[in-house]
Design an enzyme around this catalytic site. Structure first.
Site, PDB file in Angstrom:
ATOM      1  N   GLY A  81     -10.203  11.741  34.961  1.00  0.00           N
ATOM      2  CA  GLY A  81     -10.383  11.826  33.515  1.00  0.00           C
ATOM      3  C   GLY A  81     -10.925  13.194  33.139  1.00  0.00           C
ATOM      4  O   GLY A  81     -11.735  13.329  32.232  1.00  0.00           O
ATOM      5  N   ASP A  85     -13.912  14.495  27.018  1.00  0.00           N
ATOM      6  CA  ASP A  85     -15.122  15.172  26.545  1.00  0.00           C
ATOM      7  C   ASP A  85     -16.278  15.084  27.535  1.00  0.00           C
ATOM      8  O   ASP A  85     -17.011  16.051  27.735  1.00  0.00           O
ATOM      9  CB  ASP A  85     -15.570  14.574  25.205  1.00  0.00           C
ATOM     10  CG  ASP A  85     -14.767  15.126  24.033  1.00  0.00           C
ATOM     11  OD1 ASP A  85     -14.012  16.095  24.250  1.00  0.00           O
ATOM     12  OD2 ASP A  85     -14.895  14.593  22.921  1.00  0.00           O
ATOM     13  N   LEU A  86     -16.465  13.910  28.152  1.00  0.00           N
ATOM     14  CA  LEU A  86     -17.575  13.747  29.088  1.00  0.00           C
ATOM     15  C   LEU A  86     -17.453  14.715  30.250  1.00  0.00           C
ATOM     16  O   LEU A  86     -18.429  15.356  30.648  1.00  0.00           O
ATOM     17  CB  LEU A  86     -17.632  12.311  29.613  1.00  0.00           C
ATOM     18  CG  LEU A  86     -18.732  12.029  30.636  1.00  0.00           C
ATOM     19  CD1 LEU A  86     -20.110  12.176  30.011  1.00  0.00           C
ATOM     20  CD2 LEU A  86     -18.582  10.634  31.237  1.00  0.00           C
ATOM     21  N   LYS A  88     -15.777  17.569  30.345  1.00  0.00           N
ATOM     22  CA  LYS A  88     -15.922  18.958  29.904  1.00  0.00           C
ATOM     23  C   LYS A  88     -17.361  19.306  29.543  1.00  0.00           C
ATOM     24  O   LYS A  88     -17.854  20.381  29.888  1.00  0.00           O
ATOM     25  CB  LYS A  88     -15.007  19.218  28.700  1.00  0.00           C
ATOM     26  CG  LYS A  88     -13.524  19.272  29.061  1.00  0.00           C
ATOM     27  CD  LYS A  88     -12.667  19.691  27.885  1.00  0.00           C
ATOM     28  CE  LYS A  88     -12.477  18.563  26.904  1.00  0.00           C
ATOM     29  NZ  LYS A  88     -11.451  18.885  25.864  1.00  0.00           N
ATOM     30  N   LYS A 252     -33.064  11.189  33.540  1.00  0.00           N
ATOM     31  CA  LYS A 252     -33.871  12.076  32.703  1.00  0.00           C
ATOM     32  C   LYS A 252     -35.258  12.267  33.310  1.00  0.00           C
ATOM     33  O   LYS A 252     -35.841  11.358  33.888  1.00  0.00           O
ATOM     34  CB  LYS A 252     -33.963  11.523  31.279  1.00  0.00           C
ATOM     35  CG  LYS A 252     -32.617  11.618  30.532  1.00  0.00           C
ATOM     36  CD  LYS A 252     -32.745  11.297  29.079  1.00  0.00           C
ATOM     37  CE  LYS A 252     -31.416  11.482  28.355  1.00  0.00           C
ATOM     38  NZ  LYS A 252     -30.977  12.890  28.313  1.00  0.00           N
ATOM     39  N   HIS A 310     -29.561   1.495  28.673  1.00  0.00           N
ATOM     40  CA  HIS A 310     -30.575   2.559  28.690  1.00  0.00           C
ATOM     41  C   HIS A 310     -31.992   2.020  28.534  1.00  0.00           C
ATOM     42  O   HIS A 310     -32.862   2.253  29.382  1.00  0.00           O
ATOM     43  CB  HIS A 310     -30.305   3.564  27.557  1.00  0.00           C
ATOM     44  CG  HIS A 310     -29.008   4.291  27.679  1.00  0.00           C
ATOM     45  ND1 HIS A 310     -28.356   4.487  28.876  1.00  0.00           N
ATOM     46  CD2 HIS A 310     -28.229   4.887  26.744  1.00  0.00           C
ATOM     47  CE1 HIS A 310     -27.244   5.175  28.664  1.00  0.00           C
ATOM     48  NE2 HIS A 310     -27.146   5.415  27.386  1.00  0.00           N
ATOM     49  N   ARG A 538     -35.067   5.539   7.756  1.00  0.00           N
ATOM     50  CA  ARG A 538     -35.789   5.038   8.932  1.00  0.00           C
ATOM     51  C   ARG A 538     -35.217   3.719   9.439  1.00  0.00           C
ATOM     52  O   ARG A 538     -35.783   3.107  10.330  1.00  0.00           O
ATOM     53  CB  ARG A 538     -37.271   4.873   8.605  1.00  0.00           C
ATOM     54  CG  ARG A 538     -37.978   6.194   8.357  1.00  0.00           C
ATOM     55  CD  ARG A 538     -39.443   5.979   8.015  1.00  0.00           C
ATOM     56  NE  ARG A 538     -40.122   7.238   7.764  1.00  0.00           N
ATOM     57  CZ  ARG A 538     -40.722   7.971   8.697  1.00  0.00           C
ATOM     58  NH1 ARG A 538     -40.718   7.565   9.948  1.00  0.00           N
ATOM     59  NH2 ARG A 538     -41.317   9.096   8.381  1.00  0.00           N
TER      60      ARG A 538
END
Length: 563
Positions: A81, A85-86, A88, A252, A310, A538
């Protein structure tokens, strides 16, 4: 500092037993055959081999790659793939960053694979536009880019064509040059074609004498049944040890630091329980909408896209018991225990919202359904808040509040730990009736502008007794001059090294889906209307009522300006 292949001290003991890490891994369901050098050893070489166990650390540090002889193995990384975008924006730049920092083995090749017709030169031109030397502005940046791009090649093919993957295999073998070949496939493709690609790679392009591993991007299904079906299908062609389910949030810096913060600091570990913690908040917000990705997003929604993976993964790391060791399986075992101790989410503990059009400063921001790829009558939530509970001795009764949304007033991801009020606080009168002003709070800001700060009560200098809330602040940009690596860099390096600590195991996935599947089904069956909120606000008012039900105030309302 990134862990690099050249730091061989850490893996010396493992290597001594076989001299090749590649002999320990599986080849798509079957144990790989150990390959021994065919050259005839001289007496001196034989003696050197026998004395390997007493080789000095300095000599070991001079070795590169997995093997004692650096010329014997190579790593081939195929980005399936590659035109997306991912690939690149994230995968190729992460691979270059690893190369730039000297963390890839001496012999490696990067292949892009996609349906688009493209030459090697065109791929290199596409990739070069996304590469930066942001980690460390060295003078040889241009040279490093050129060297990396020379290792990048392209092969056009269908994702369900064994013939096309066989052609890729032929090209990979040419670059591997007879060395022990280790192959990593990154599936940067939609989930509906995962299985086709894995089947073809398994039968036509897997390694014959080294390891083969596959990184699978989320989403991992839409519910328990589809996730189980995907796992079952993958395991027809791969073993669990070969499947690396990536959740980039686990890579992260501040998420990986969670266990360090807790388990290596005496001041925090005793406080990490219901005796001292009143609530824990996991907050994720983006200040932009779907921006053309609505077609994909509408199929999943914010709960599946952010909360089920996440935020739930961060919660499990935050709340787990002390693992036996830092070994991947020990850590993942503790995470599974947390997930299995949690109550399935109830509809009354969930608030959903969807952003609507809003004008501000002469600019009109679009509603979610203004996206041309989104149905006009879509009820898909772009915001959700939920209250979750862990029914174990450590966390019984402590609400874990999650909040995630798009098109909100700011961009942030953080963990906020609100501690209980001080019993019989002598200074309550200084804070008036609002005791939340006196609440100690530990904030771990995952992104952007990474920081860890502790809100404490402090006397304002002067003759009177005036108190205020101050921050003990560890601001990463101020404390550390080194650029923080992108999450994909850490996770790609871990996959190449075979480190599974930050990847999701199949039973973790099952436990996570079991918490969210019932409420997701109920939301869709009853066609629950989302509460509309203006773009850039918010979020829905309902989120505040949900928090208030558990005597909680969202910690990001004050938005600590000094932090």
């Amino acid at each position: 500092m990134l862990r690099c292949f050249f730091n061989v001290k850490q893996i010396r003991i493992k290597m001594l037993s076989s001299c090749k890490m590649v002999s320990w891994v599986f080849f798509f369901g079957a144990v790989a055959t150990k390959v021994s050098p065919v050259e005839k050893e001289t007496p001196i070489e034989k003696l050197k081999s026998e004395l390997l166990s007493v080789t000095s650390s300095n000599e070991w540090d001079e070795k590169a790659g997995f093997d004692i002889n650096e010329n014997e193995s190579t790593v081939s990384i195929t980005v399936v793939g590659a035109s997306g975008d991912l690939a690149k924006k994230k995968i190729f730049p992460a691979l270059f960053a690893l190369y730039y920092e000297g963390c890839l083995p001496k012999h490696f090749t990067v292949y892009g694979y996609a349906r688009s017709k493209m030459t090697d030169a065109e791929l290199r031109n596409m990739v070069s536009k996304t590469l930066t030397c942001r980690i460390d502005k060295r003078e040889n940046c241009g040279e490093k880019m050129e060297e990396f791009l020379k290792r990048c090649f392209y092969h056009s093919g269908q994702y369900d064509s064994e013939e096309n993957f066989a052609q890729l295999d032929k090209k990979l073998k040419e670059h591997e040059g007879g060395k022990v070949s280790n192959r990593l496939f990154y599936l940067s493709i939609p989930p509906n074609i995962f299985i086709d690609a894995v089947k073809c790679a398994s039968s036509s392009a897997s390694s014959g004498n080294g390891w083969t591993r596959v990184i699978v991007e989320k989403p991992f299904g839409r519910d328990s049944d589809s996730s189980a079906a995907l796992t079952k299908a993958l395991k027809q062609y791969l073993t669990e040890d070969q499947i690396f389910r990536i959740d980039h949030y686990l890579g992260k810096e501040l998420v990986e630091n969670l266990s360090v913060l807790r388990f290596s600091n005496l001041i925090f570990e005793p406080l990490w329980s219901r005796q001292y913690i009143r609530n824990v908040q996991l907050i994720f917000s983006e200040d932009f909408g779907t921006e053309g990705r609505g077609g994909y997003f509408d199929h999943y929604g914010i709960i599946r896209d952010i909360m089920q993976n996440h935020l739930l993964q961060i919660l499990a790391l935050f709340a787990m018991e002390t693992p036996v060791s830092l070994d991947a399986e020990d850590i993942r075992n503790e995470k599974v225990k947390v997930l299995r101790s949690m109550r399935p989410l109830q509809l009354e503990d969930v608030v959903i919202g969807q952003y609507k059009s809003h004008s501000k400063g002469g600019v009109t921001y679009p509603a979610y359904t203004d996206d041309k790829t989104v149905p006009k009558d879509s009820l898909t939530p772009t915001f959700a808040a939920a209250a979750l509970f862990i029914d174990n001795a450590r966390w019984d009764g402590v609400p874990f509040l999650m909040k995630a949304g798009k098109a909100l007033h700011n961009k942030r991801a953080e963990i906020r730990v609100q501690f209980r009020h001080v019993p019989g606080n002598l200074y309550n009168r200084n804070f008036g009736t609002d005791l939340d002003q006196a609440t100690n709070e530990l904030v771990i800001r995952v992104q952007p502008d990474e920081a860890i700060y502790l809100k404490i009560n402090n006397k304002v200098p002067g003759l009177g007794m005036r108190l205020d809330c101050s921050n003990l602040n560890l601001h990463y940009a101020a404390r550390y001059s080194k650029e923080i690596p992108d999450a994909y860099e850490r996770l790609l390096l871990d996959a190449i090294e075979g480190e599974r600590r930050l990847f999701i195991r199949s039973d973790e996935l099952d436990a996570a889906w079991s918490l969210f599947t019932p409420v997701l089904a109920e939301l869709e069956e009853k066609k629950i209307m989302p509460e509309y909120y203006p773009y850039g606000s918010r979020g829905p008012v309902g989120a505040h009522y949900l928090a208030a039900r558990y005597n909680v105030r969202w910690g990001d309302l004050g938005l600590d300006q000094s932090a």
